[in-house]
Design an enzyme around this catalytic site. Structure first.
Site, PDB file in Angstrom:
ATOM      1  N   HIS A  18       0.813  -1.216   0.000  1.00  0.00           N
ATOM      2  CA  HIS A  18       0.000   0.000   0.000  1.00  0.00           C
ATOM      3  C   HIS A  18       0.849   1.270   0.000  1.00  0.00           C
ATOM      4  O   HIS A  18       0.446   2.277  -0.588  1.00  0.00           O
ATOM      5  CB  HIS A  18      -0.951  -0.021   1.192  1.00  0.00           C
ATOM      6  CG  HIS A  18      -2.034  -1.044   1.056  1.00  0.00           C
ATOM      7  ND1 HIS A  18      -2.649  -1.658   2.127  1.00  0.00           N
ATOM      8  CD2 HIS A  18      -2.613  -1.586  -0.053  1.00  0.00           C
ATOM      9  CE1 HIS A  18      -3.548  -2.507   1.691  1.00  0.00           C
ATOM     10  NE2 HIS A  18      -3.546  -2.491   0.379  1.00  0.00           N
ATOM     11  N   HIS A  41      -8.518  -8.068  -7.016  1.00  0.00           N
ATOM     12  CA  HIS A  41      -8.803  -8.890  -5.828  1.00  0.00           C
ATOM     13  C   HIS A  41      -9.015  -7.934  -4.656  1.00  0.00           C
ATOM     14  O   HIS A  41      -8.162  -7.791  -3.786  1.00  0.00           O
ATOM     15  CB  HIS A  41      -7.665  -9.864  -5.544  1.00  0.00           C
ATOM     16  CG  HIS A  41      -7.408 -10.858  -6.642  1.00  0.00           C
ATOM     17  ND1 HIS A  41      -6.792 -10.504  -7.830  1.00  0.00           N
ATOM     18  CD2 HIS A  41      -7.671 -12.190  -6.736  1.00  0.00           C
ATOM     19  CE1 HIS A  41      -6.692 -11.589  -8.603  1.00  0.00           C
ATOM     20  NE2 HIS A  41      -7.223 -12.608  -7.963  1.00  0.00           N
ATOM     21  N   SER A  95      -6.997  -1.861  -0.161  1.00  0.00           N
ATOM     22  CA  SER A  95      -6.619  -1.114  -1.359  1.00  0.00           C
ATOM     23  C   SER A  95      -7.779  -0.329  -1.966  1.00  0.00           C
ATOM     24  O   SER A  95      -7.566   0.811  -2.415  1.00  0.00           O
ATOM     25  CB  SER A  95      -5.982  -2.049  -2.395  1.00  0.00           C
ATOM     26  OG  SER A  95      -6.774  -3.182  -2.630  1.00  0.00           O
ATOM     27  N   GLU A 113     -14.377  -8.437  -6.684  1.00  0.00           N
ATOM     28  CA  GLU A 113     -14.259  -9.384  -5.578  1.00  0.00           C
ATOM     29  C   GLU A 113     -15.160 -10.578  -5.860  1.00  0.00           C
ATOM     30  O   GLU A 113     -16.348 -10.419  -6.143  1.00  0.00           O
ATOM     31  CB  GLU A 113     -14.632  -8.733  -4.246  1.00  0.00           C
ATOM     32  CG  GLU A 113     -14.581  -9.660  -3.059  1.00  0.00           C
ATOM     33  CD  GLU A 113     -13.262 -10.412  -2.933  1.00  0.00           C
ATOM     34  OE1 GLU A 113     -13.293 -11.646  -2.769  1.00  0.00           O
ATOM     35  OE2 GLU A 113     -12.197  -9.751  -3.013  1.00  0.00           O
ATOM     36  N   ASP A 138     -14.508 -12.799 -11.189  1.00  0.00           N
ATOM     37  CA  ASP A 138     -13.155 -13.316 -11.033  1.00  0.00           C
ATOM     38  C   ASP A 138     -12.143 -12.281 -11.501  1.00  0.00           C
ATOM     39  O   ASP A 138     -12.276 -11.724 -12.602  1.00  0.00           O
ATOM     40  CB  ASP A 138     -13.014 -14.611 -11.838  1.00  0.00           C
ATOM     41  CG  ASP A 138     -11.613 -15.168 -11.797  1.00  0.00           C
ATOM     42  OD1 ASP A 138     -11.213 -15.681 -10.739  1.00  0.00           O
ATOM     43  OD2 ASP A 138     -10.902 -15.070 -12.823  1.00  0.00           O
ATOM     44  N   GLY A 139     -11.145 -12.024 -10.675  1.00  0.00           N
ATOM     45  CA  GLY A 139     -10.171 -10.995 -11.009  1.00  0.00           C
ATOM     46  C   GLY A 139      -9.369 -11.297 -12.252  1.00  0.00           C
ATOM     47  O   GLY A 139      -9.024 -10.383 -13.018  1.00  0.00           O
ATOM     48  N   ASP A 159      -3.612  -8.484  -6.880  1.00  0.00           N
ATOM     49  CA  ASP A 159      -3.171  -8.891  -5.547  1.00  0.00           C
ATOM     50  C   ASP A 159      -3.809 -10.233  -5.176  1.00  0.00           C
ATOM     51  O   ASP A 159      -4.654 -10.311  -4.280  1.00  0.00           O
ATOM     52  CB  ASP A 159      -3.566  -7.795  -4.540  1.00  0.00           C
ATOM     53  CG  ASP A 159      -3.129  -8.129  -3.115  1.00  0.00           C
ATOM     54  OD1 ASP A 159      -2.219  -8.954  -2.955  1.00  0.00           O
ATOM     55  OD2 ASP A 159      -3.731  -7.576  -2.182  1.00  0.00           O
TER      56      ASP A 159
END
Length: 276
Positions: A18, A41, A95, A113, A138-139, A159
């Site tokens: 971060h 994510h 994030s 997410e 789905d990311g 991530d």
């Protein structure tokens, strides 16, 4: 689907990821043109660090952000001030919350997410924010579906939880996909550093794919020789902004000074994986 970041929120890996993310977003905002951020994510957006929380049960945040909250100046000051403004030490911003706090009126965040409960929490957190779009998807699929951005500039944050086999391979493929679809995008991709072999293979795969302009920022709290332990972590950055290597290195050095316990082999590195 079993991974829940709430147990690890605010740990040293979050601090590293971060702090560098904040620097990258500030660099994007240096130009007036709008930008977009894709967080693949995203988690739940904000994490409880209180006595009854998952984070307090592990105590990882006390050895992470808990050691930084008194920072008032230097390379970490901007990041720490944002974390305090978000409610630390009672809460830690994930994030999406950090990104949202840095958006200008012309900017936008896409937060993805997959976990149904976490998605519901994230959607509720941003239900009144027109600059944030929350997706239940789905990311990895989002990398293709949601790029390139209409603004033609922005940042892709990847991530993954690294709870399944093949995450390094998926990450390399994702970076290559975005690089070909959206050449100008900054990509910031987190990975664990347990031992060196998987990371070396990951970097080699990126080089073999012919990708350009890649820098790996890494920090490790001890010699990364135990594959069962999170000894450190890295952020692979594609198309890093000007001065990232120097100023990002200063952030890593300041983090190690605060978070390291002088274990054998601790260190940090800013490594150019592929030339511009």
């Amino acid at each position: 689907m079993n991974y829940r970041h709430a147990f690890h929120a605010g740990n040293f890996a979050d601090c590293m990821k971060h702090a560098l993310l904040v620097w990258l977003l500030r660099a994007l905002a240096a130009k007036e043109k709008p930008f977009r951020v894709l967080d693949t994510h995203a988690g739940i957006g904000r994490y409880d660090l209180g006595t009854a929380s998952e984070a307090e049960r592990t105590g990882e945040w006390r050895r992470g952000i808990g050691r930084l909250l008194g920072v008032e100046d230097g390379p970490l000051a901007d990041y720490v001030a944002l974390v305090r403004a978000a409610g630390a030490p009672e809460y830690y911003p994930g994030s999406p919350a950090l990104v949202a706090s840095l958006l200008r009126p012309q900017d936008h965040l896409l937060a993805c997410e997959l976990h149904p409960d976490d998605h519901a929490t994230l959607r509720a957190a941003f239900r009144r924010d027109a600059q944030v779009s929350v997706h239940h998807r789905d990311g990895w699929e989002a990398l293709k579906a949601l790029t390139p951005f209409p603004e033609k500039r922005g940042l892709v944050l990847v991530d993954p939880p690294f709870e399944q086999e093949g995450e390094f391979e998926r990450l390399a493929q994702g970076i290559a996909l975005v690089s070909h679809r959206f050449r100008g995008a900054i990509q910031a991709c987190w990975y664990p550093l347990k031992h060196r072999a998987p990371v070396r293979a990951f970097h080699t795969a990126l080089q073999d794919a012919g990708l350009r302009d890649l820098v790996a920022a890494e920090i490790w709290l001890r010699e990364p020789t135990d594959p069962q332990r999170l000894n450190g972590c890295g952020l692979l950055v594609a198309n890093p902004p000007w001065k990232f290597e120097a100023e990002g290195g200063a952030i890593l050095a300041a983090l190690l000074d605060k978070l390291g316990d002088d274990e054998p082999g601790q260190g940090w590195a800013m490594t150019r994986v592929a030339a511009e």
